[in-house]
Design a protein around this motif. Structure first.
Motif, PDB file in Angstrom:
ATOM      1  N   LEU A  57       0.723  -1.173   0.035  1.00 14.95           N
ATOM      2  CA  LEU A  57       0.112  -0.097   0.056  1.00 14.95           C
ATOM      3  C   LEU A  57       0.951   1.322   0.066  1.00 14.95           C
ATOM      4  CD1 LEU A  57      -2.802  -1.017   2.802  1.00 14.95           C
ATOM      5  CD2 LEU A  57      -2.741  -1.218   0.158  1.00 14.95           C
ATOM      6  N   GLY A  58       2.081   1.103   0.247  1.00 15.83           N
ATOM      7  CA  GLY A  58       2.936   2.345   0.284  1.00 15.83           C
ATOM      8  C   GLY A  58       3.971   2.515  -0.795  1.00 15.83           C
ATOM      9  N   LYS A  59       3.539   1.654  -1.749  1.00 11.88           N
ATOM     10  CA  LYS A  59       4.367   1.576  -2.896  1.00 11.88           C
ATOM     11  C   LYS A  59       3.833   2.543  -4.145  1.00 11.88           C
ATOM     12  CE  LYS A  59       6.435  -2.937  -2.163  1.00 11.88           C
ATOM     13  NZ  LYS A  59       6.502  -4.110  -2.864  1.00 11.88           N
ATOM     14  N   ALA A  60       2.790   2.867  -4.171  1.00 11.39           N
ATOM     15  CA  ALA A  60       2.095   3.884  -5.091  1.00 11.39           C
ATOM     16  C   ALA A  60       2.743   5.245  -5.106  1.00 11.39           C
ATOM     17  CB  ALA A  60       0.716   4.323  -4.684  1.00 11.39           C
ATOM     18  N   ARG A  61       2.903   5.765  -6.385  1.00 12.47           N
ATOM     19  CA  ARG A  61       3.767   6.874  -6.629  1.00 12.47           C
ATOM     20  C   ARG A  61       3.124   8.172  -6.008  1.00 12.47           C
ATOM     21  NH1 ARG A  61       5.663   9.337 -12.643  1.00 12.47           N
ATOM     22  NH2 ARG A  61       7.025  11.236 -11.651  1.00 12.47           N
ATOM     23  N   HIS A  62       1.694   8.260  -5.974  1.00 10.51           N
ATOM     24  CA  HIS A  62       1.051   9.187  -5.329  1.00 10.51           C
ATOM     25  C   HIS A  62       0.059   8.790  -4.221  1.00 10.51           C
ATOM     26  CE1 HIS A  62       1.959  12.265  -8.613  1.00 10.51           C
ATOM     27  NE2 HIS A  62       2.159  11.313  -9.443  1.00 10.51           N
ATOM     28  N   LEU A  63       0.698   8.894  -3.071  1.00  8.74           N
ATOM     29  CA  LEU A  63       0.087   8.308  -1.775  1.00  8.74           C
ATOM     30  C   LEU A  63      -0.769   9.065  -1.011  1.00  8.74           C
ATOM     31  CD1 LEU A  63       3.418   6.397   0.042  1.00  8.74           C
ATOM     32  CD2 LEU A  63       1.486   5.600  -1.429  1.00  8.74           C
ATOM     33  N   HIS A  64      -1.661   8.649  -0.679  1.00  3.26           N
ATOM     34  CA  HIS A  64      -2.637   9.355   0.348  1.00  3.26           C
ATOM     35  C   HIS A  64      -1.863   9.749   1.522  1.00  3.26           C
ATOM     36  CE1 HIS A  64      -6.956   9.512   2.220  1.00  3.26           C
ATOM     37  NE2 HIS A  64      -6.866  10.575   2.039  1.00  3.26           N
ATOM     38  N   GLY A  65      -2.190  11.138   1.790  1.00  2.00           N
ATOM     39  CA  GLY A  65      -1.464  11.998   3.009  1.00  2.00           C
ATOM     40  C   GLY A  65      -1.052  10.822   3.976  1.00  2.00           C
ATOM     41  N   PRO A  66      -2.115  10.405   4.608  1.00  2.00           N
ATOM     42  CA  PRO A  66      -1.967   9.860   5.995  1.00  2.00           C
ATOM     43  C   PRO A  66      -1.394   8.347   5.635  1.00  2.00           C
ATOM     44  CG  PRO A  66      -4.370  10.522   5.783  1.00  2.00           C
ATOM     45  CD  PRO A  66      -3.825  10.795   4.498  1.00  2.00           C
ATOM     46  N   VAL A  67      -1.316   7.847   4.605  1.00  2.00           N
ATOM     47  CA  VAL A  67      -0.572   6.562   4.081  1.00  2.00           C
ATOM     48  C   VAL A  67       0.974   6.939   4.206  1.00  2.00           C
ATOM     49  CG1 VAL A  67       0.000   4.800   2.409  1.00  2.00           C
ATOM     50  CG2 VAL A  67      -2.528   5.745   2.891  1.00  2.00           C
ATOM     51  N   GLY A  68       1.216   8.218   3.544  1.00  2.85           N
ATOM     52  CA  GLY A  68       2.640   8.450   3.410  1.00  2.85           C
ATOM     53  C   GLY A  68       3.321   8.849   4.814  1.00  2.85           C
ATOM     54  N   VAL A  69       2.596   9.029   5.914  1.00  2.00           N
ATOM     55  CA  VAL A  69       3.205   9.255   7.160  1.00  2.00           C
ATOM     56  C   VAL A  69       2.777   8.086   7.966  1.00  2.00           C
ATOM     57  CG1 VAL A  69       3.401  11.694   6.834  1.00  2.00           C
ATOM     58  CG2 VAL A  69       1.116  10.766   7.968  1.00  2.00           C
ATOM     59  N   GLY A  70       2.276   7.100   7.565  1.00  2.00           N
ATOM     60  CA  GLY A  70       2.037   5.826   8.490  1.00  2.00           C
ATOM     61  C   GLY A  70       0.977   6.123   9.340  1.00  2.00           C
ATOM     62  N   GLU A  71       0.014   7.170   8.925  1.00  2.00           N
ATOM     63  CA  GLU A  71      -1.193   7.379   9.983  1.00  2.00           C
ATOM     64  C   GLU A  71      -2.253   6.564   9.465  1.00  2.00           C
ATOM     65  OE1 GLU A  71      -1.326   8.710  12.687  1.00  2.00           O
ATOM     66  OE2 GLU A  71       0.775  10.013  12.772  1.00  2.00           O
ATOM     67  N   CYS A  72      -2.095   5.279   9.383  1.00  2.00           N
ATOM     68  CA  CYS A  72      -3.297   4.521   9.304  1.00  2.00           C
ATOM     69  C   CYS A  72      -4.400   4.577   9.971  1.00  2.00           C
ATOM     70  CB  CYS A  72      -2.818   2.884   9.029  1.00  2.00           C
ATOM     71  SG  CYS A  72      -1.448   2.621   8.004  1.00  2.00           S
ATOM     72  N   MET A  73      -4.249   4.678  11.260  1.00  2.00           N
ATOM     73  CA  MET A  73      -5.605   4.912  11.987  1.00  2.00           C
ATOM     74  C   MET A  73      -6.197   6.180  11.961  1.00  2.00           C
ATOM     75  SD  MET A  73      -5.381   2.216  13.551  1.00  2.00           S
ATOM     76  CE  MET A  73      -6.554   2.168  14.692  1.00  2.00           C
ATOM     77  N   SER A  74      -5.891   7.125  10.948  1.00  2.00           N
ATOM     78  CA  SER A  74      -6.560   8.410  10.605  1.00  2.00           C
ATOM     79  C   SER A  74      -7.838   7.807   9.987  1.00  2.00           C
ATOM     80  CB  SER A  74      -5.990   9.069   9.663  1.00  2.00           C
ATOM     81  OG  SER A  74      -4.612   9.599  10.179  1.00  2.00           O
ATOM     82  N   CYS A  75      -7.825   6.590   9.240  1.00  2.00           N
ATOM     83  CA  CYS A  75      -9.114   6.208   8.634  1.00  2.00           C
ATOM     84  C   CYS A  75      -9.470   4.731   9.096  1.00  2.00           C
ATOM     85  CB  CYS A  75      -8.752   5.752   7.147  1.00  2.00           C
ATOM     86  SG  CYS A  75      -8.326   7.531   6.219  1.00  2.00           S
ATOM     87  N   HIS A  76      -8.434   3.895   9.880  1.00  2.00           N
ATOM     88  CA  HIS A  76      -8.978   2.737  10.264  1.00  2.00           C
ATOM     89  C   HIS A  76      -8.949   2.722  11.872  1.00  2.00           C
ATOM     90  CE1 HIS A  76      -8.196   0.954   6.479  1.00  2.00           C
ATOM     91  NE2 HIS A  76      -7.260   1.550   6.109  1.00  2.00           N
TER      92      HIS A  76
END
Length: 538
Positions: A57-76
């Motif tokens: 999930l972190g390999k996409a060129r254009h990451l969702h902001g929370p994904v980029g900083v490892g803030e998965c719990m922003s959504c989950h």
């Protein structure tokens, strides 16, 4: 071992503090996007995004902001047990688009129309973790659009440049916009953002242009012909305007379907979207008529406009005129038409060639639109009269002025030959003022009424009126031509040396004037002398 998921440090709070919480939640994403764009960080995948678990999930060129900083719990969020232990459960902090709205404003707010794809949810276009293209999209904007919409570039021979370039979002907003086509600006304003200057400072605009309805003529995506138009020239115009190609005689541009030759399809400063006003437009092609602009004695209707006679689209007859020849002229000059029709003495020129025999319908610079100046227009046909006048030592005033029409009506008259008043044909006539109408229209009739006068005529012996003596008689009153040449003569006072009309004999006259009178040697009587100062006794 995946470390325990921790709540978003700046995202915990009561619902009453949601506004503040949402604002703080945006900061990490914005910071990451900025840093990613600057190439300063890479998606760490710290926490969840490890090679053992959710690393992909972190390999996409254009990451969702929370994904980029490892803030998965922003959504989950963890709802049961401890993830990833057996029996544990995870869920989203909100369902569907409601989750997105926690950070992103609803794009439909304040917009008239929304993209129908929004009904399928944000994830119908966006990958919530990241995508290969900006906006976390799985494909380019054009490719993504074509998942649902046919490529309009394939439908037209001539495609709009943004369409050819796949730049759909140059005109359309992906979420919501103006009109059913969710445009980035109202339709007319949208076009002018790229196509400015078409109508700047122009007073007369094509109705669709005035209404900002560019797509009334142009295809937004493409067209069959240049200009993204569905048809060329008059074929396009005829979709709204009545066809002008029905007249028997059509203006060349109309016949060729080239409405744009005379009309600016967007607008101009002249009425009817003409590139020039009035006759100036006509002169731009009909250069042979350009001298009319400064010419004297032009047909007055020319100054009112060529279109007063010529239909600029087409007409019933040659020259795009509503009528041909004299019928066109009498449309305005009806009195002249009646005069010619009712005349007993007809001008052969009119009978043979019509009004154009003597008049140029536009103008020549000469009086009355004549093809030649003055009497020359008459002499061009009446050569014998021209010779008579040229040989005359003394000419009648109107002849000398070159104004034959003072005595003759060239359009027709009750009196031959085209005379404006009655003039006896014979040598003798009865004295009646009506029998001298033509001459009395200029000469004072009083000089022929009184037998004595001191000043009405110079043809007197003392105060004895010799005009009265010759003309005012109960029988055998002399006609004027019994002594005078009406066009000219070889002696003063237009007295001819030979007077025809008395049978085969041409009566000789020799007129010898002096300061106060004259002596007449005439075949009618013995020589007579008259003197206005010292009257002669006979």
């Amino acid at each position: 071992m995946i470390p325990a998921l921790r709540p978003l440090a700046l995202g915990v709070g009561s619902r009453s503090r949601r506004g503040t919480r949402l604002s703080w939640r945006l900061l990490p994403g914005i910071a990451v996007l900025f840093l990613l764009a600057a190439g300063m960080v890479e998606a760490s995948g710290a926490g969840c995004l490890t090679a053992e678990c959710h690393g992909e999930l972190g390999k996409a060129r254009h990451l969702h902001g929370p994904v980029g900083v490892g803030e998965c719990m922003s959504c989950h969020r963890q709802t049961k047990g401890a993830h990833p232990q057996a029996g544990s459960e995870m869920s989203l902090v909100a369902e569907g688009d409601a989750l997105c709205r926690l950070c992103h404003a609803d794009p439909r707010v304040g917009k008239e129309h929304a993209h129908s794809a929004l009904e399928m949810g944000c994830t119908s276009c966006h990958d919530p973790h990241g995508g290969a293209f900006p906006g976390m999209l799985p494909a380019t904007a054009a490719q993504l659009c074509q998942n649902c919409h046919a490529n309009p570039a394939d439908e037209f021979a001539v495609a709009h440049r943004p369409v050819k370039a796949g730049s759909c979002t140059l005109c359309h907003r992906p979420h919501a916009g103006y009109g059913e086509a969710i445009l980035v600006a109202p339709k007319g304003e949208l076009c002018s953002r790229c196509h400015s200057g078409k109508t700047r400072d122009r007073k007369h605009l094509h109705t669709p242009v005035r209404d900002g309805d560019c797509t009334a003529c142009h295809g937004a995506h493409g067209g069959k012909v240049k200009g993204l138009l569905p048809a060329r020239g008059s074929q396009l115009c005829a979709e709204c305007h009545e066809s002008k190609q029905t007249a028997a005689v059509q203006h060349a541009p109309v016949k060729d379907g080239d409405c744009g030759a005379c009309h600016d399809v967007h607008g101009s400063n002249a009425p009817f979207m003409l590139p020039a006003a009035g006759n100036e437009l006509c002169f731009s092609c009909h250069g042979d008529k350009e001298p009319l602009r400064a010419m004297k004695n032009v047909h007055p209707i020319v100054m009112q406009g060529c279109v007063q006679c010529h239909d600029p689209h087409g007409g019933a007859t040659q020259g795009m005129l509503p009528a041909q020849g004299d019928a066109l002229c009498v449309g305005c000059h009806d009195a002249v038409g009646r005069q010619a029709a009712e005349a007993k003495s007809h001008h052969a020129a009119i009978s043979d060639a019509g009004c154009a025999a003597c008049h140029d319908p536009h103008g020549t610079g000469n009086h009355r639109l004549f093809p030649a100046p003055g009497a020359q227009v008459c002499f061009d046909c009446h050569g014998e009269m021209a010779q008579t006048v040229a040989q005359a030592v003394f000419q009648h005033g109107p002849v000398e002025a070159g104004e034959c029409w003072i005595c003759h009506n060239p359009h027709g008259s009750p009196y031959a030959p085209l005379l404006k008043g009655y003039y006896p044909e014979d040598f003798y006539t009865e004295f009646d003022l009506g029998n001298y109408d033509l001459c009395f229209s200029c000469h004072d009739r009083q000089a022929f009424i009184y037998d004595r006068t001191a000043d009405l005529t110079g043809f007197r012996n003392g105060d004895a009126n010799l005009h009265y003596l010759h003309v005012n008689r109960p029988v055998k009153s002399r006609a004027c031509k019994s002594c005078h040449g009406v066009h000219g003569a070889d002696q003063p006072k237009l007295i001819k040396s030979r007077i025809p009309g008395f049978g085969a004999w041409e009566i000789p006259i020799r007129f010898e004037p002096h300061d106060t009178g004259a002596t007449c040697y005439v075949g009618c009587h013995k020589p007579k002398t008259y003197d206005r100062v010292k009257p002669v006794r006979y």
